[in-house]
Design a protein around this motif. Structure first.
Motif, PDB file in Angstrom:
ATOM      1  N   ALA A 291      23.233 -45.240  11.425  1.00 45.30           N
ATOM      2  CA  ALA A 291      22.719 -43.984  11.978  1.00 45.30           C
ATOM      3  C   ALA A 291      21.763 -43.332  10.996  1.00 45.30           C
ATOM      4  N   CYS A 292      20.727 -42.730  11.552  1.00 44.69           N
ATOM      5  CA  CYS A 292      19.806 -41.921  10.751  1.00 44.69           C
ATOM      6  C   CYS A 292      19.931 -40.482  11.236  1.00 44.69           C
ATOM      7  N   PHE A 293      20.200 -39.591  10.314  1.00 41.20           N
ATOM      8  CA  PHE A 293      20.391 -38.199  10.698  1.00 41.20           C
ATOM      9  C   PHE A 293      20.115 -37.301   9.504  1.00 41.20           C
ATOM     10  N   ALA A 294      20.046 -36.011   9.789  1.00 44.62           N
ATOM     11  CA  ALA A 294      19.896 -35.014   8.736  1.00 44.62           C
ATOM     12  C   ALA A 294      21.109 -34.090   8.764  1.00 44.62           C
ATOM     13  N   LEU A 295      21.579 -33.729   7.592  1.00 41.19           N
ATOM     14  CA  LEU A 295      22.606 -32.700   7.456  1.00 41.19           C
ATOM     15  C   LEU A 295      21.919 -31.447   6.944  1.00 41.19           C
ATOM     16  N   LEU A 296      22.014 -30.374   7.693  1.00 42.96           N
ATOM     17  CA  LEU A 296      21.322 -29.129   7.373  1.00 42.96           C
ATOM     18  C   LEU A 296      22.326 -28.117   6.848  1.00 42.96           C
ATOM     19  N   LEU A 297      22.233 -27.839   5.575  1.00 41.46           N
ATOM     20  CA  LEU A 297      23.110 -26.865   4.935  1.00 41.46           C
ATOM     21  C   LEU A 297      22.308 -25.580   4.758  1.00 41.46           C
ATOM     22  N   THR A 298      22.716 -24.528   5.440  1.00 40.56           N
ATOM     23  CA  THR A 298      21.922 -23.298   5.454  1.00 40.56           C
ATOM     24  C   THR A 298      22.726 -22.128   4.905  1.00 40.56           C
ATOM     25  N   PRO A 299      22.045 -21.180   4.250  1.00 42.96           N
ATOM     26  CA  PRO A 299      22.755 -20.006   3.720  1.00 42.96           C
ATOM     27  C   PRO A 299      23.129 -19.059   4.848  1.00 42.96           C
ATOM     28  N   SER A 300      24.085 -18.218   4.563  1.00 45.19           N
ATOM     29  CA  SER A 300      24.517 -17.219   5.537  1.00 45.19           C
ATOM     30  C   SER A 300      24.569 -15.860   4.851  1.00 45.19           C
ATOM     31  N   THR A 301      24.113 -14.846   5.548  1.00 47.31           N
ATOM     32  CA  THR A 301      24.091 -13.502   4.954  1.00 47.31           C
ATOM     33  C   THR A 301      25.465 -12.842   4.964  1.00 47.31           C
ATOM     34  N   ASP A 302      26.375 -13.334   5.790  1.00 51.45           N
ATOM     35  CA  ASP A 302      27.671 -12.662   5.916  1.00 51.45           C
ATOM     36  C   ASP A 302      28.848 -13.586   5.604  1.00 51.45           C
ATOM     37  N   GLY A 303      28.596 -14.667   4.838  1.00 48.88           N
ATOM     38  CA  GLY A 303      29.691 -15.560   4.500  1.00 48.88           C
ATOM     39  C   GLY A 303      29.184 -16.848   3.904  1.00 48.88           C
ATOM     40  N   PRO A 304      30.053 -17.859   3.834  1.00 51.24           N
ATOM     41  CA  PRO A 304      29.658 -19.137   3.242  1.00 51.24           C
ATOM     42  C   PRO A 304      28.604 -19.845   4.093  1.00 51.24           C
ATOM     43  N   GLY A 305      27.902 -20.776   3.473  1.00 48.33           N
ATOM     44  CA  GLY A 305      26.865 -21.518   4.166  1.00 48.33           C
ATOM     45  C   GLY A 305      27.420 -22.330   5.326  1.00 48.33           C
ATOM     46  N   THR A 306      26.545 -22.685   6.250  1.00 47.61           N
ATOM     47  CA  THR A 306      26.937 -23.462   7.414  1.00 47.61           C
ATOM     48  C   THR A 306      26.294 -24.846   7.354  1.00 47.61           C
ATOM     49  N   LEU A 307      26.918 -25.800   8.030  1.00 50.74           N
ATOM     50  CA  LEU A 307      26.460 -27.192   8.003  1.00 50.74           C
ATOM     51  C   LEU A 307      26.278 -27.677   9.427  1.00 50.74           C
ATOM     52  N   GLU A 308      25.134 -28.342   9.674  1.00 48.38           N
ATOM     53  CA  GLU A 308      24.830 -28.838  11.011  1.00 48.38           C
ATOM     54  C   GLU A 308      24.337 -30.277  10.912  1.00 48.38           C
ATOM     55  N   HIS A 309      24.701 -31.062  11.907  1.00 46.65           N
ATOM     56  CA  HIS A 309      24.268 -32.456  12.002  1.00 46.65           C
ATOM     57  C   HIS A 309      23.118 -32.553  12.991  1.00 46.65           C
ATOM     58  N   LEU A 310      22.010 -33.150  12.557  1.00 45.25           N
ATOM     59  CA  LEU A 310      20.844 -33.313  13.411  1.00 45.25           C
ATOM     60  C   LEU A 310      20.497 -34.801  13.516  1.00 45.25           C
ATOM     61  N   PRO A 311      20.735 -35.440  14.666  1.00 46.83           N
ATOM     62  CA  PRO A 311      20.343 -36.848  14.820  1.00 46.83           C
ATOM     63  C   PRO A 311      18.823 -36.987  14.741  1.00 46.83           C
ATOM     64  N   LEU A 312      18.370 -38.070  14.143  1.00 46.02           N
ATOM     65  CA  LEU A 312      16.940 -38.368  14.064  1.00 46.02           C
ATOM     66  C   LEU A 312      16.639 -39.565  14.960  1.00 46.02           C
ATOM     67  N   GLN A 313      15.567 -39.468  15.709  1.00 45.78           N
ATOM     68  CA  GLN A 313      15.219 -40.513  16.678  1.00 45.78           C
ATOM     69  C   GLN A 313      14.395 -41.617  16.009  1.00 45.78           C
ATOM     70  N   VAL A 314      14.924 -42.163  14.946  1.00 47.30           N
ATOM     71  CA  VAL A 314      14.295 -43.262  14.221  1.00 47.30           C
ATOM     72  C   VAL A 314      15.396 -44.225  13.791  1.00 47.30           C
ATOM     73  N   THR A 315      14.997 -45.411  13.346  1.00 48.84           N
ATOM     74  CA  THR A 315      15.955 -46.383  12.828  1.00 48.84           C
ATOM     75  C   THR A 315      15.700 -46.619  11.341  1.00 48.84           C
ATOM     76  N   ALA A 316      16.676 -47.233  10.695  1.00 48.91           N
ATOM     77  CA  ALA A 316      16.514 -47.571   9.280  1.00 48.91           C
ATOM     78  C   ALA A 316      15.353 -48.540   9.084  1.00 48.91           C
ATOM     79  N   ASP A 317      15.146 -49.441  10.041  1.00 50.96           N
ATOM     80  CA  ASP A 317      14.024 -50.380   9.943  1.00 50.96           C
ATOM     81  C   ASP A 317      12.682 -49.648  10.047  1.00 50.96           C
TER      82      ASP A 317
END
Length: 332
Positions: A219-245
């Motif tokens: 799988a190829c994907f991005a993990l997006l770790l973002t800051p939060s103004t009212d608490g700990p950072g949040t984490l999101e999984h974003l699939p990428l429409q590409v292959t390792a090749d």
């Protein structure tokens, strides 16, 4: 070693005959080898990766996660001593990113996004500590307790020593675990040889979003770790429409182009073609990787006059894609 060879034979037969039973048998063989402390530590690590990938192929995600946890949290730390030869260190450094990226892909399949980030952080952390003999946790240990540091290096050397009998390997494996517990009892060493905690990783986004790009055949994907103004950072999984090749081919084109452009002997027409190839690659990255990430983060628009530019950190794992240099097509 006999079990490893048997596993390879069963695995080859399973693929040839598309036999699920053979694949299940080979996964069992790899697991037995991994859990045997009398086996060579490098053989156990190799089998842990095969166990994890085989179990994932069977859809046994919990067993696969167990295998990769043992590989990255238990076996890799046993190979961090300075006694491991330079050639062996470099070989392990080449293998580790793929191990971490496959482990992260399995975590994503299991719905464990935080665990996926921890797996990638484990791979990256060992790379940074080991590559080029950078100052690492072992140097801090020597400052805190030189005696424990010496004992730690001796045990690590025994773990990777060649021409050892099973009985001779079993003792240092137990000594290593006992010694690590002693080290963790020292002040500020309670996390020694432990995987990075999610609670610590999420603080990495305090100054701006952190994007970890995972490139693996699974799988190829991005993990997006973002800051939060009212608490700990949040984490999101974003699939990428590409292959390792896809990414490997683009990365190769980019490296070839850069090498030609920095070579003064490259003739003018070739230089023009390589410059175009490099820019085409950066545009492709902008469309397929950087663009989707920036859009999801809400950073896809051009900043207004006088508006400060946002900070963003890119961490590619599995391929050295220059995502930070990606070029996006102009928007209307």
């Amino acid at each position: 070693m006999a079990r490893l060879e048997l596993g390879h034979v069963l695995h080859a037969r399973a693929r040839l005959l598309d036999d699920v039973k053979d694949l299940a048998d080979v996964v069992d063989q790899y697991e037995v080898t991994v859990l045997a402390p009398a086996q060579d530590i490098r053989t156990r690590l190799h089998c842990a990766a095969l166990w994890g990938m085989g179990a994932a192929e069977l859809g046994a995600l919990e067993r696969s996660r167990t295998a990769f946890d043992l590989a990255l949290s238990d076996l890799v730390p046993k190979l961090t001593g300075r006694a491991l030869g330079r050639e062996s260190q470099e070989a392990r450094l080449r293998e580790l990113p793929s191990l971490a990226t496959v482990a992260a892909a399995v975590s994503i399949r299991a719905g464990e996004v935080q665990e996926a980030l921890v797996r990638l952080a484990q791979g990256r952390g060992v790379l940074l500590a080991q590559a080029l003999e950078l100052r690492g946790r072992h140097d801090d240990l020597r400052v805190a307790d030189s005696g424990l540091a010496d004992r730690f290096e001796r045990v690590c050397a025994e773990l990777v020593a060649s021409h050892r009998s099973p009985q001779q390997r079993r003792r240092p494996a137990g000594d290593f675990d006992s010694l690590v517990e002693e080290i963790r009892a020292l002040t500020n060493f309670e996390h020694f040889q432990r995987p990075p905690a999610w609670e610590k990783l999420r603080d990495a986004a305090a100054q701006g979003p952190v994007v970890v790009i995972n490139v693996s055949p699974q799988a190829c994907f991005a993990l997006l770790l973002t800051p939060s103004t009212d608490g700990p950072g949040t984490l999101e999984h974003l699939p990428l429409q590409v292959t390792a090749d896809d990414i490997a081919a683009r990365a190769k084109t980019f490296r070839t182009a850069v090498a030609a452009l920095v070579d003064r002997a490259t003739p003018g027409p070739d230089r023009y073609l390589q410059d175009r190839a490099m820019k085409d690659t950066l545009r492709w990255l902008g469309v397929h990787i950087a663009g989707p990430v920036l859009d999801r983060l809400g950073l896809g628009r051009n900043p207004l006059p006088g508006e400060p530019l946002p900070r963003l950190w890119w961490y590619p794992m599995g391929s050295a894609v220059p995502a930070a240099a990606a070029r996006r097509p102009p928007r209307p």
